[in-house]
Design an enzyme around this catalytic site. Structure first.
Site, PDB file in Angstrom:
ATOM      1  CD  GLU A   1      -1.920   2.053  14.034  1.00 12.53           C
ATOM      2  OE1 GLU A   1      -2.383   1.918  12.894  1.00 12.53           O
ATOM      3  OE2 GLU A   1      -2.383   1.480  15.030  1.00 12.53           O
ATOM      4  CG  ASP A   2      -2.459  -0.148   8.653  1.00 11.97           C
ATOM      5  OD1 ASP A   2      -2.649  -0.255   9.888  1.00 11.97           O
ATOM      6  OD2 ASP A   2      -3.258  -0.606   7.813  1.00 11.97           O
TER       7      ASP A   2
ATOM      8  CE  LYS B   1      -4.474   0.500  17.581  1.00 13.52           C
ATOM      9  NZ  LYS B   1      -3.803  -0.283  16.540  1.00 13.52           N
TER      10      LYS B   1
ATOM     11  CG  ASP C   1      -2.080  -1.690  13.607  1.00  7.47           C
ATOM     12  OD1 ASP C   1      -2.920  -2.165  14.380  1.00  7.47           O
ATOM     13  OD2 ASP C   1      -2.271  -1.551  12.378  1.00  7.47           O
ATOM     14  CG  LEU C   2      -1.887  -8.237  13.905  1.00  3.02           C
ATOM     15  CD1 LEU C   2      -0.533  -8.930  13.931  1.00  3.02           C
ATOM     16  CD2 LEU C   2      -2.895  -9.057  14.724  1.00  3.02           C
ATOM     17  CG  ASP C   3      -5.501  -6.664  11.518  1.00  2.00           C
ATOM     18  OD1 ASP C   3      -5.195  -7.799  11.129  1.00  2.00           O
ATOM     19  OD2 ASP C   3      -6.260  -6.464  12.483  1.00  2.00           O
TER      20      ASP C   3
ATOM     21  CB  THR D   1      -5.612  -9.205   8.178  1.00  4.64           C
ATOM     22  OG1 THR D   1      -5.185  -8.042   8.859  1.00  4.64           O
ATOM     23  CG2 THR D   1      -4.852 -10.414   8.672  1.00  4.64           C
TER      24      THR D   1
ATOM     25  CE  LYS E   1      -6.535  -0.666   4.592  1.00  2.03           C
ATOM     26  NZ  LYS E   1      -5.600  -0.169   3.596  1.00  2.03           N
TER      27      LYS E   1
ATOM     28  CB  SER F   1      -3.593  -5.430  17.478  1.00  2.62           C
ATOM     29  OG  SER F   1      -4.681  -5.823  16.689  1.00  2.62           O
ATOM     30  CB  ALA F   2      -8.321  -2.494  17.152  1.00  3.40           C
TER      31      ALA F   2
HETATM   32  C1  BG6 Z   1      -7.989  -3.723  13.342  1.00  7.56           C
HETATM   33  C2  BG6 Z   1      -8.365  -3.720  11.871  1.00  7.56           C
HETATM   34  O1  BG6 Z   1      -6.644  -4.060  13.492  1.00  7.56           O
HETATM   35  O2  BG6 Z   1      -8.788  -4.691  14.051  1.00  7.56           O
HETATM   36  C3  BG6 Z   1      -9.854  -3.446  11.725  1.00  7.56           C
HETATM   37  O3  BG6 Z   1      -7.623  -2.713  11.199  1.00  7.56           O
HETATM   38  C4  BG6 Z   1     -10.644  -4.480  12.530  1.00  7.56           C
HETATM   39  O4  BG6 Z   1     -10.199  -3.495  10.365  1.00  7.56           O
HETATM   40  C5  BG6 Z   1     -10.187  -4.451  13.992  1.00  7.56           C
HETATM   41  O5  BG6 Z   1     -12.029  -4.183  12.461  1.00  7.56           O
HETATM   42  C6  BG6 Z   1     -10.905  -5.499  14.851  1.00  7.56           C
HETATM   43  O6  BG6 Z   1     -10.536  -6.769  14.401  1.00  7.56           O
HETATM   44  P1  BG6 Z   1     -11.212  -8.134  14.858  1.00  7.56           P
HETATM   45  O7  BG6 Z   1     -10.238  -9.180  14.360  1.00  7.56           O
HETATM   46  O8  BG6 Z   1     -11.300  -8.107  16.360  1.00  7.56           O
HETATM   47  O9  BG6 Z   1     -12.550  -8.215  14.223  1.00  7.56           O
HETATM   48 MG    MG Z   2      -3.786  -1.502  11.088  1.00  4.46          MG
END
Ligand code: BG6
Ligand code: MG
Length: 216
Positions: A168-169, A144, A8-10, A16, A44, A113-114
């Site tokens: 994953e967090d 997810k 996962d990224l964030d 972030t 999250k 990542s989402a």
């Molecule tokens: C996830 C974050 O990685 O990405 C969420 O944990 C965030 O908080 C989601 O809403 C979507 O991110 P973005 O950058 O497309 O708005």
């Molecule tokens: Mg995350």
């Protein structure tokens, strides 16, 4: 046997959450209500539009789809103005050496990542070259806890789900890993991330050998 790691990224590669928080809080305040750090925990791992729905539920406000698109855009512009300032120093401790260690052992890597901002974040922190495949919010249709993001990553790498490990967090992310039939490691609080095989605080004191040992 571990053949690939999916990240996962964030909250795993970069922190972030605080940028998302100040951007969502600013939108909430403009709309006339408060948004706390505790509220932010609910966002999250959740997609941008789902995050907006949660925010509006907290503020007890209703908007049309078109208005919601505009609100999400406003939040994203502010969020992007923060992530544009990121540098390689914003990579969480130990991440870069963990990724390099995996490549030295011939274990493949993918981002799962989402976020639709994943390409910009990877460019800012300069880690894009350490991933063999990238799956993000621009290339998936189900968020997810749907397993799509991780199944797609495994497919791009040519590795069976049971030979992947997800990092994953977020609870929604661990659910996605489980739904994909993948082992998973949580980054953060063991009480919250109890779906994970193991929970670590981060990569500072966790190397590739620790990973291999844990799953052997
Ligand atoms: C996830 C974050 O990685 O990405 C969420 O944990 C965030 O908080 C989601 O809403 C979507 O991110 P973005 O950058 O497309 O708005
Ligand atoms: Mg995350």
């Amino acid at each position: 046997m571990i053949k690939a790691c999916l990240f996962d990224l964030d909250g795993v590669i970069v922190d972030t959450a605080r940028f998302h928080y100040i951007a969502w809080k600013s939108l909430a305040n403009e709309l006339g209500f408060e948004f706390t750090e505790k509220d932010n925990e609910r966002l999250k791992g959740v997609s941008r539009m789902k995050s907006l729905d949660i925010l509006l539920e907290i503020g007890q406000l209703t908007f049309t789809e078109l208005e919601k698109e505009k609100l999400a855009d406003r939040k994203n512009k502010l969020y992007v103005s923060y992530i544009e300032q990121m540098t390689p120093n914003d990579t969480l401790p130990g991440v870069a050496s963990f990724l390099t260690g995996l490549s030295e052992k011939g274990i493949k890597t993918a981002l799962g990542s989402a976020s639709k901002n994943a390409p910009l974040i990877l460019e800012r922190i300069g880690l894009g070259h350490l991933f063999d495949a990238i799956v993000d919010g621009n290339s998936i249709s189900s968020a997810k806890p749907d397993p799509e993001v991780f199944l797609k990553g495994a497919e791009l790498l040519g590795v069976a789900p049971e030979n992947c490990v997800v990092f994953e967090d977020a609870v929604a992310g661990l659910e996605a890993a489980r739904n994909a039939g993948m082992p998973c490691i949580g980054i953060g609080d063991p009480e919250i991330l109890n779906l994970a095989d193991k929970v670590i605080p981060g990569f500072e004191n966790f190397g590739v050998n620790d990973l291999i040992k844990f799953y052997s």
